[in-house]
Design a protein around this motif. Structure first.
Motif, PDB file in Angstrom:
ATOM      1  N   SER A 152      42.041  10.349  17.907  1.00 38.08           N
ATOM      2  CA  SER A 152      41.063  10.036  18.943  1.00 38.08           C
ATOM      3  C   SER A 152      41.076  11.105  20.035  1.00 38.08           C
ATOM      4  N   ALA A 153      42.257  11.471  20.506  1.00 34.30           N
ATOM      5  CA  ALA A 153      42.376  12.504  21.547  1.00 34.30           C
ATOM      6  C   ALA A 153      41.977  13.876  21.020  1.00 34.30           C
ATOM      7  N   ALA A 154      42.209  14.123  19.751  1.00 39.44           N
ATOM      8  CA  ALA A 154      41.884  15.420  19.157  1.00 39.44           C
ATOM      9  C   ALA A 154      40.380  15.657  19.077  1.00 39.44           C
ATOM     10  N   ARG A 155      39.609  14.594  19.063  1.00 39.53           N
ATOM     11  CA  ARG A 155      38.154  14.743  18.968  1.00 39.53           C
ATOM     12  C   ARG A 155      37.555  15.429  20.192  1.00 39.53           C
ATOM     13  N   ASP A 156      38.307  15.474  21.279  1.00 47.66           N
ATOM     14  CA  ASP A 156      37.818  16.120  22.503  1.00 47.66           C
ATOM     15  C   ASP A 156      38.104  17.618  22.527  1.00 47.66           C
ATOM     16  N   VAL A 157      38.723  18.125  21.477  1.00 48.05           N
ATOM     17  CA  VAL A 157      39.129  19.534  21.412  1.00 48.05           C
ATOM     18  C   VAL A 157      38.217  20.267  20.436  1.00 48.05           C
ATOM     19  N   LEU A 158      37.768  21.442  20.847  1.00 45.39           N
ATOM     20  CA  LEU A 158      36.962  22.294  19.982  1.00 45.39           C
ATOM     21  C   LEU A 158      37.877  22.934  18.944  1.00 45.39           C
ATOM     22  N   LEU A 159      37.542  22.828  17.684  1.00 48.44           N
ATOM     23  CA  LEU A 159      38.290  23.471  16.598  1.00 48.44           C
ATOM     24  C   LEU A 159      37.495  24.708  16.184  1.00 48.44           C
ATOM     25  N   HIS A 160      38.086  25.867  16.393  1.00 48.28           N
ATOM     26  CA  HIS A 160      37.388  27.130  16.153  1.00 48.28           C
ATOM     27  C   HIS A 160      38.159  27.918  15.090  1.00 48.28           C
ATOM     28  N   VAL A 161      37.562  28.129  13.932  1.00 47.56           N
ATOM     29  CA  VAL A 161      38.189  28.863  12.840  1.00 47.56           C
ATOM     30  C   VAL A 161      37.501  30.226  12.723  1.00 47.56           C
ATOM     31  N   VAL A 162      38.303  31.283  12.860  1.00 44.92           N
ATOM     32  CA  VAL A 162      37.795  32.650  12.741  1.00 44.92           C
ATOM     33  C   VAL A 162      38.766  33.437  11.866  1.00 44.92           C
ATOM     34  N   ASP A 163      38.349  34.625  11.443  1.00 44.68           N
ATOM     35  CA  ASP A 163      39.211  35.420  10.567  1.00 44.68           C
ATOM     36  C   ASP A 163      40.508  35.841  11.251  1.00 44.68           C
ATOM     37  N   LEU A 164      40.404  36.473  12.414  1.00 40.15           N
ATOM     38  CA  LEU A 164      41.581  36.955  13.148  1.00 40.15           C
ATOM     39  C   LEU A 164      41.370  36.746  14.642  1.00 40.15           C
ATOM     40  N   ALA A 165      42.472  36.702  15.378  1.00 40.95           N
ATOM     41  CA  ALA A 165      42.384  36.559  16.833  1.00 40.95           C
ATOM     42  C   ALA A 165      41.633  37.751  17.420  1.00 40.95           C
ATOM     43  N   PRO A 166      40.778  37.500  18.400  1.00 37.46           N
ATOM     44  CA  PRO A 166      40.062  38.600  19.052  1.00 37.46           C
ATOM     45  C   PRO A 166      41.035  39.531  19.791  1.00 37.46           C
ATOM     46  N   ASP A 167      40.638  40.780  19.935  1.00 40.21           N
ATOM     47  CA  ASP A 167      41.492  41.784  20.579  1.00 40.21           C
ATOM     48  C   ASP A 167      41.913  41.383  21.989  1.00 40.21           C
ATOM     49  N   ASP A 168      40.993  40.820  22.777  1.00 41.52           N
ATOM     50  CA  ASP A 168      41.355  40.452  24.150  1.00 41.52           C
ATOM     51  C   ASP A 168      42.425  39.361  24.164  1.00 41.52           C
ATOM     52  N   MET A 169      42.382  38.448  23.225  1.00 43.14           N
ATOM     53  CA  MET A 169      43.399  37.401  23.131  1.00 43.14           C
ATOM     54  C   MET A 169      44.751  38.010  22.750  1.00 43.14           C
ATOM     55  N   LEU A 170      44.724  38.904  21.783  1.00 45.66           N
ATOM     56  CA  LEU A 170      45.958  39.578  21.366  1.00 45.66           C
ATOM     57  C   LEU A 170      46.537  40.396  22.517  1.00 45.66           C
ATOM     58  N   ASP A 171      45.679  41.082  23.253  1.00 41.41           N
ATOM     59  CA  ASP A 171      46.137  41.872  24.405  1.00 41.41           C
ATOM     60  C   ASP A 171      46.783  40.979  25.454  1.00 41.41           C
ATOM     61  N   ASP A 172      46.150  39.838  25.756  1.00 41.22           N
ATOM     62  CA  ASP A 172      46.695  38.909  26.749  1.00 41.22           C
ATOM     63  C   ASP A 172      48.081  38.405  26.352  1.00 41.22           C
ATOM     64  N   MET A 173      48.286  38.252  25.053  1.00 38.51           N
ATOM     65  CA  MET A 173      49.560  37.723  24.556  1.00 38.51           C
ATOM     66  C   MET A 173      50.539  38.840  24.191  1.00 38.51           C
ATOM     67  N   GLN A 174      50.118  40.081  24.376  1.00 38.38           N
ATOM     68  CA  GLN A 174      50.921  41.258  24.040  1.00 38.38           C
ATOM     69  C   GLN A 174      51.370  41.240  22.574  1.00 38.38           C
ATOM     70  N   ILE A 175      50.392  40.952  21.709  1.00 35.57           N
ATOM     71  CA  ILE A 175      50.632  40.933  20.262  1.00 35.57           C
ATOM     72  C   ILE A 175      49.905  42.128  19.657  1.00 35.57           C
ATOM     73  N   ASP A 176      50.639  42.944  18.915  1.00 35.33           N
ATOM     74  CA  ASP A 176      50.053  44.134  18.302  1.00 35.33           C
ATOM     75  C   ASP A 176      49.425  43.856  16.942  1.00 35.33           C
ATOM     76  N   ASP A 177      50.036  42.968  16.177  1.00 41.98           N
ATOM     77  CA  ASP A 177      49.593  42.710  14.804  1.00 41.98           C
ATOM     78  C   ASP A 177      48.854  41.379  14.731  1.00 41.98           C
ATOM     79  N   PRO A 178      47.539  41.399  14.528  1.00 39.72           N
ATOM     80  CA  PRO A 178      46.775  40.153  14.504  1.00 39.72           C
ATOM     81  C   PRO A 178      47.174  39.226  13.358  1.00 39.72           C
ATOM     82  N   TYR A 179      47.850  39.747  12.359  1.00 37.88           N
ATOM     83  CA  TYR A 179      48.261  38.923  11.220  1.00 37.88           C
ATOM     84  C   TYR A 179      49.492  38.075  11.528  1.00 37.88           C
ATOM     85  N   THR A 180      50.080  38.249  12.710  1.00 37.07           N
ATOM     86  CA  THR A 180      51.245  37.436  13.077  1.00 37.07           C
ATOM     87  C   THR A 180      50.860  36.182  13.855  1.00 37.07           C
ATOM     88  N   LEU A 181      49.593  36.054  14.237  1.00 34.47           N
ATOM     89  CA  LEU A 181      49.138  34.887  14.993  1.00 34.47           C
ATOM     90  C   LEU A 181      48.237  34.050  14.094  1.00 34.47           C
TER      91      LEU A 181
END
Length: 118
Positions: free
Chosen positions: A15-44
């Protein structure tokens, strides 16, 4: 598979999960990876972006919806490398892990009930 994992949550959580947007994409966007200081998108493989339910206040004015991001190619890469789980099981674990953050659980809380993450 991700949607089925959400639908299979216990009723109180689903019930609580229905209020959350579920977004499925191929890989994390570059800006998200940069914010998290992740170099390899395949690790997230997934990410919860929002305010956990345990920290929300009725006085908060949301600026965007809580979102669970699922990164399809990163999950496929891990599944191939592991070779010891089904794809459905891996997707379910990633989805449940990210929604657990929405419910206010820490990584340690999740690991305490799910040996997968230890």
């Amino acid at each position: 598979m991700a949607l089925r994992a959400v639908e299979a949550l216990p009723p109180d959580f689903a019930s609580a999960a229905r209020d959350v947007l579920l977004h499925v994409v191929d890989l994390a966007p570059d800006d998200m990876l940069d914010d998290m200081q992740i170099d390899d998108p395949y690790t997230l493989t997934g990410l919860y972006d929002g305010i956990p339910m345990t920290e929300k206040s009725v006085f908060d004015q949301p600026t965007r919806p809580d979102t669970v991001w699922i990164f399809r190619r990163a999950i496929l890469d891990e599944w191939i490398e592991r070779g010891d789980v089904t794809l459905g099981d891996l997707v379910t674990h990633v989805v449940v892990h990210e929604f657990a953050h929405h419910f206010g659980w820490s990584d340690d809380d999740i690991a305490a009930i799910d040996e997968w993450w230890t």
